[in-house]
Design an enzyme around this catalytic site. Structure first.
Site, mmCIF file in Angstrom:
data_model
loop_
_atom_site.group_PDB
_atom_site.id
_atom_site.type_symbol
_atom_site.label_atom_id
_atom_site.label_comp_id
_atom_site.label_asym_id
_atom_site.label_seq_id
_atom_site.Cartn_x
_atom_site.Cartn_y
_atom_site.Cartn_z
ATOM 1 C CB SER A 126 -34.563 0.911 -4.471
ATOM 2 O OG SER A 126 -34.510 0.802 -5.879
ATOM 3 C CE LYS A 168 -40.300 -1.029 -13.605
ATOM 4 N NZ LYS A 168 -39.165 -0.653 -14.470
ATOM 5 C CG ASP A 175 -38.046 2.581 -15.527
ATOM 6 O OD1 ASP A 175 -37.343 2.635 -14.507
ATOM 7 O OD2 ASP A 175 -38.985 1.774 -15.659
ATOM 8 C CE1 TYR A 188 -29.261 -3.834 -8.812
ATOM 9 C CE2 TYR A 188 -30.919 -3.117 -10.397
ATOM 10 C CZ TYR A 188 -30.578 -3.552 -9.127
ATOM 11 O OH TYR A 188 -31.549 -3.722 -8.174
#
Length: 265
Positions: free
Chosen positions: A16, A66, A103, A207
């Protein structure tokens, strides 16, 4: 100086900062986006307090925080975040914190980019997993018109998710009927790709590596696959705009990420 970042533990692997940093540079914005480690709840709460004090414009949030991010915003959490049961974006203004979940947006963006032939309205979709990532996926896919089922090793967790979001509780045998299979587990699922329809799309939210064992098996069979990097970049776009006030400029951040990962597209 506009400050933002991504909070999680561990966080050193996150791409990020690379993505947002490239957009900041291309947009000519004097700003910083950094990885912020929060090993425990007091460390996470301290970062939220700094945000409320005006030190951050916004923060992305990743595992394992989260759910705590959603709770930090209370009634200021968006409907999407509340339905998803988690938040991956916090923004700060006037001492207050608001929570959002991007998301699902990232997931749908990835599908549009890498599986443009898939029509979600009426599609039969199976989501593997029952955690926060799976819940966000179910919300987005149902809103897109898909018929969504959930497969999880823990039947109790799967039943809780499907009851909350009006999805279907499925078994692995029902994967053969899916138009789309989404892996929302942090590990490689026990899925026999040969048992899927050859026309099904296979997506993995992970990923690292770019082509997980699940995606590699699907590619070997000639199936359409969607990788987690496309989702990561997709969820970052609305986050960047929320934090810095402008849309991310056209920049090939995927190539930058692939180089950093030592891979190819």
């Amino acid at each position: 100086m506009m400050l933002g970042g991504v909070v999680g533990w561990p966080i050193g692997h996150s791409l990020s900062p690379l993505i947002h940093g490239a957009w900041l540079s291309a947009a000519g914005i004097t700003g910083v986006y950094q990885a912020l480690p929060a090993e425990d709840e007091p460390a996470f709460d301290a970062l939220i307090a700094r945000g409320k004090a005006g030190m951050f414009r916004g923060l992305n949030v990743t595992a394992p925080w989260k759910l705590r991010a959603l709770r930090a915003a209370g009634s200021s959490a968006s409907e999407t975040a509340r339905r998803a049961g988690s938040a991956n974006l916090l923004t700060f203004a006037d001492g207050q914190v608001a929570a959002e979940s991007t998301d699902g947006h990232g997931l749908l963006t990835a599908l549009r980019e890498q599986a443009p032939g898939l029509e979600l309205d009426g599609a039969r979709v199976t989501v593997l997993g029952a955690g926060g990532a799976a819940r966000a996926a179910v919300v987005a896919l149902k809103d897109a018109g898909a018929v969504v089922g959930v497969v999880n090793r823990s039947p109790d967790r799967a039943r809780q998710l499907v009851a909350a979001l009006d999805a279907l509780h499925q078994t692995t045998e029902e994967l053969r009927d899916a138009d789309l299979v989404v892996n929302a587990l942090p590990v490689d699922p026990a899925v026999d790709v040969d048992a899927l329809s050859p026309h099904a799309v296979v997506m993995d939210m992970t990923y690292r590596p770019l082509h997980t064992p699940l995606l590699t098996a699907a590619l070997d069979r000639g199936m359409t696959v969607v990788d987690g990097l496309a989702m990561l970049i997709g969820q970052a776009r609305p986050s960047f705009q929320a934090i810095y006030g402008v849309a991310p400029p056209p920049t090939d951040v995927r190539t930058l990420c692939l180089r950093a990962m030592g891979g190819v597209s």
